[in-house]
Design an enzyme around this catalytic site. Sequence first.
Site, mmCIF file in Angstrom:
data_model
loop_
_atom_site.group_PDB
_atom_site.id
_atom_site.type_symbol
_atom_site.label_atom_id
_atom_site.label_comp_id
_atom_site.label_asym_id
_atom_site.label_seq_id
_atom_site.Cartn_x
_atom_site.Cartn_y
_atom_site.Cartn_z
ATOM 1 N N LEU A 1 0.840 -1.198 0.000
ATOM 2 C CA LEU A 1 0.000 0.000 0.000
ATOM 3 C C LEU A 1 0.878 1.252 0.000
ATOM 4 C CD1 LEU A 1 -2.884 -0.740 2.563
ATOM 5 C CD2 LEU A 1 -2.942 -0.878 0.082
ATOM 6 N N CYS B 1 -5.392 0.739 -9.377
ATOM 7 C CA CYS B 1 -4.900 0.569 -8.007
ATOM 8 C C CYS B 1 -4.553 1.817 -7.218
ATOM 9 C CB CYS B 1 -3.708 -0.381 -8.027
ATOM 10 S SG CYS B 1 -4.212 -2.028 -8.543
HETATM 11 P P1 NAD Z 1 -8.645 -8.393 -12.217
HETATM 12 O O1 NAD Z 1 -9.980 -7.859 -11.932
HETATM 13 O O2 NAD Z 1 -8.021 -8.174 -13.560
HETATM 14 O O3 NAD Z 1 -8.626 -9.973 -11.964
HETATM 15 C C1 NAD Z 1 -9.184 -10.597 -10.858
HETATM 16 C C2 NAD Z 1 -9.816 -11.898 -11.307
HETATM 17 O O4 NAD Z 1 -10.238 -12.625 -10.148
HETATM 18 C C3 NAD Z 1 -11.061 -11.742 -12.174
HETATM 19 O O5 NAD Z 1 -10.863 -12.385 -13.418
HETATM 20 C C4 NAD Z 1 -12.183 -12.398 -11.353
HETATM 21 O O6 NAD Z 1 -13.139 -13.073 -12.140
HETATM 22 C C5 NAD Z 1 -11.405 -13.363 -10.494
HETATM 23 N N1 NAD Z 1 -12.114 -13.777 -9.282
HETATM 24 C C6 NAD Z 1 -12.718 -13.002 -8.351
HETATM 25 N N2 NAD Z 1 -13.220 -13.764 -7.365
HETATM 26 C C7 NAD Z 1 -12.919 -15.049 -7.668
HETATM 27 C C8 NAD Z 1 -13.152 -16.296 -7.025
HETATM 28 N N3 NAD Z 1 -13.784 -16.354 -5.855
HETATM 29 N N4 NAD Z 1 -12.721 -17.412 -7.621
HETATM 30 C C9 NAD Z 1 -12.070 -17.363 -8.804
HETATM 31 N N5 NAD Z 1 -11.805 -16.206 -9.450
HETATM 32 C C10 NAD Z 1 -12.220 -15.066 -8.892
HETATM 33 O O7 NAD Z 1 -7.694 -7.812 -11.077
HETATM 34 P P2 NAD Z 1 -6.117 -7.554 -11.173
HETATM 35 O O8 NAD Z 1 -5.843 -6.255 -11.850
HETATM 36 O O9 NAD Z 1 -5.455 -8.789 -11.635
HETATM 37 O O10 NAD Z 1 -5.789 -7.321 -9.633
HETATM 38 C C11 NAD Z 1 -5.818 -8.371 -8.706
HETATM 39 C C12 NAD Z 1 -5.173 -7.904 -7.422
HETATM 40 O O11 NAD Z 1 -3.807 -7.548 -7.670
HETATM 41 C C13 NAD Z 1 -5.799 -6.659 -6.803
HETATM 42 O O12 NAD Z 1 -5.751 -6.778 -5.412
HETATM 43 C C14 NAD Z 1 -4.900 -5.540 -7.249
HETATM 44 O O13 NAD Z 1 -4.896 -4.463 -6.339
HETATM 45 C C15 NAD Z 1 -3.550 -6.199 -7.263
HETATM 46 N N6 NAD Z 1 -2.567 -5.617 -8.184
HETATM 47 C C16 NAD Z 1 -2.933 -5.262 -9.441
HETATM 48 C C17 NAD Z 1 -1.976 -4.774 -10.330
HETATM 49 C C18 NAD Z 1 -2.335 -4.363 -11.736
HETATM 50 O O14 NAD Z 1 -1.467 -3.845 -12.416
HETATM 51 N N7 NAD Z 1 -3.536 -4.580 -12.205
HETATM 52 C C19 NAD Z 1 -0.643 -4.697 -9.934
HETATM 53 C C20 NAD Z 1 -0.311 -5.104 -8.645
HETATM 54 C C21 NAD Z 1 -1.277 -5.577 -7.787
HETATM 55 C C1 UGA Z 2 1.167 0.930 -10.514
HETATM 56 C C2 UGA Z 2 2.549 0.771 -9.892
HETATM 57 O O1 UGA Z 2 3.506 1.455 -10.718
HETATM 58 C C3 UGA Z 2 2.935 -0.695 -9.765
HETATM 59 O O2 UGA Z 2 4.185 -0.805 -9.099
HETATM 60 C C4 UGA Z 2 1.856 -1.415 -8.966
HETATM 61 O O3 UGA Z 2 2.138 -2.801 -8.897
HETATM 62 C C5 UGA Z 2 0.511 -1.229 -9.625
HETATM 63 O O4 UGA Z 2 0.229 0.198 -9.741
HETATM 64 C C6 UGA Z 2 -0.632 -1.805 -8.853
HETATM 65 O O5 UGA Z 2 -0.521 -2.038 -7.676
HETATM 66 O O6 UGA Z 2 -1.654 -1.962 -9.509
HETATM 67 P P1 UGA Z 2 0.162 0.829 -12.962
HETATM 68 O O7 UGA Z 2 -1.034 1.432 -12.322
HETATM 69 O O8 UGA Z 2 0.002 -0.352 -13.826
HETATM 70 O O9 UGA Z 2 1.228 0.418 -11.837
HETATM 71 O O10 UGA Z 2 0.902 1.926 -13.853
HETATM 72 P P2 UGA Z 2 1.859 3.163 -13.520
HETATM 73 O O11 UGA Z 2 2.954 3.167 -14.483
HETATM 74 O O12 UGA Z 2 2.218 3.235 -12.096
HETATM 75 O O13 UGA Z 2 0.930 4.401 -13.870
HETATM 76 C C7 UGA Z 2 -0.189 4.729 -13.080
HETATM 77 C C8 UGA Z 2 -0.783 6.037 -13.574
HETATM 78 O O14 UGA Z 2 0.076 7.132 -13.249
HETATM 79 C C9 UGA Z 2 -1.003 6.076 -15.077
HETATM 80 O O15 UGA Z 2 -2.214 6.712 -15.381
HETATM 81 C C10 UGA Z 2 0.160 6.904 -15.568
HETATM 82 O O16 UGA Z 2 -0.086 7.552 -16.777
HETATM 83 C C11 UGA Z 2 0.319 7.885 -14.422
HETATM 84 N N1 UGA Z 2 1.675 8.470 -14.342
HETATM 85 C C12 UGA Z 2 2.731 7.671 -14.069
HETATM 86 C C13 UGA Z 2 1.843 9.824 -14.542
HETATM 87 O O17 UGA Z 2 0.870 10.559 -14.780
HETATM 88 N N2 UGA Z 2 3.108 10.353 -14.455
HETATM 89 C C14 UGA Z 2 4.193 9.588 -14.187
HETATM 90 O O18 UGA Z 2 5.317 10.141 -14.131
HETATM 91 C C15 UGA Z 2 3.995 8.210 -13.993
#
Ligand code: NAD
Ligand code: UGA
Length: 467
Positions: free
Chosen positions: A226, A281
Amino acid sequence: MITDTIKKICCIGAGYVGGPTMAVIAQKCPDIEVTVVDINARRIEAWNDDDLNKLPIYEPGLKEVVAEARGRNLFFSTDIEKGIREAEMIFISVNTPTKTYGKGKGMAADLVYVERCARQIAEVAKEDKIIVEKSTLPVRTAQAIKSILDDAGNGVRYQILSNPEFLSEGTAINDLHNADRVLIGGDGSTVEGQAAMDALTKIYERWMPREKILQTNVWSSELSKLIANAFLAQRVSSINAVSALCEKTGANVEEVAKAVGADKRIGDKFLKASPGFGGSCFKKDILNLVYICRSLNLDEVADYWEQVIMINDYQKHRFTDKIISTMYDTVTDKKITFFGWAFKKDTNDTRESAAIYVADKLLEDKANIHVYDPKVSETQIFKDIFDLDTRPHEETKKALKVSKNPYEAADKAHAIAILTEWDEFKTYDWQRIYENMQKPAFLFDGRNIVDARELKDTGFKVYQIGK
Ligand code: NAD
Ligand code: UGA
């Protein structure tokens, strides 16, 4: 018995994190069978599609990794029970959105999906397992998961690890291959807890240098995720706040970012001004952090982090206001072309994209919006606006159009607004675009990616953020 040599992994959640993360583990560990399960059958079907262009998410390099491992030791399935039953290690990688109801509405993370996973594991598991939190979770969630699992009363023993994911969309595969660090939180005070951490460490060690794999206690690991996102978002809000100041003072935000970022203590990354950060996120994780702080009576700390979101909202409004005021305070019936809808380049993800909010405000002011994005589908763009529930769908359908061709999208437009920093925008024939636009032809570059001087020479009236 918790074994330190894992042979079968199951990941619950085949989304932006579960899919790429497991694909890379499978690629790097051909002897480990990795099954990714999801309740969303369409998503699983897409992961299994023979046509790799139809994978459910777009990420540079992902196709190649999936092509290498799928069918060998990487599987996608809807059979969640089987996946759970057979695996020694289970990753929980489900979504943890902001709550939209009840206690903590609009702030806290909704843990319903995570809890369902824990309950399903408790119901199905017959042998000891390592459970890995991959989703981003409030600090101390592991305690709740452990309590649900331990109280199942079937004698199965669990170790709960926190292994948050730090990948960014658009660079996910590179981030997974060359992570700055891998964080593993566990209970190092017990032999079993340490063994579980070591088992996961052993997996990452196949391609990550050992010194980059950090073992901590579970709470540090959960909280670090976080905080990492809060720090990153804070940098974007800092530079966006500065961009407003630059516009009033004649300073240039890029020059300021370069000068400030040259200080090694500050660093030059993540200092690009924009129409506001998006993505699934940053906002949800900071809201969650603020909620946790308030729950712990740390109001000053909560207020501090809340400002990051407030500046982000301010920046989205500021960009929209700039468009309207520059276009003589009325955009009614004017065609404004959006180049870009995704929240950043190289992804088809639109969650919380600034484009959605800018479009909504302009539609409110009766503009006609034409969108071109290289990777986002028309259905998604309409869904994003419909989901806001601001106006009847019919009204949106009349005022919002999506084109598959940028030149067509910009034809007869009064203005172009660049919302996403896709590289291809830099290589367009801007002379041709200019000639086919209404005059004066406005260009609002929310990402500072075009050559403003050249485009001004072409005839455009150019506004760039922070300049
Ligand atoms: P997402 O919504 O793309 O994927 C989550 C998947 O989980 C969905 O396909 C959903 O159908 C499935 N799901 C939900 N409940 C379920 C269950 N009970 N059984 C089986 N499948 C189930 O989400 P995401 O972007 O992959 O994010 C997942 C987690 O990772 C979040 O906590 C997010 O904060 C974290 N995270 C995301 C990113 C990112 O770049 N998207 C990066 C780092 C961390
Ligand atoms: C972000 C973090 O960078 C990852 O480390 C983390 O795992 C992830 O969130 C998560 O927890 O979901 P992401 O959201 O995929 O990754 O993309 P970023 O590159 O961080 O960009 C986030 C947003 O900030 C975008 O809209 C981007 O355009 C904006 N941004 C980023 C700016 O406006 N200025 C910058 O200099 C950088």
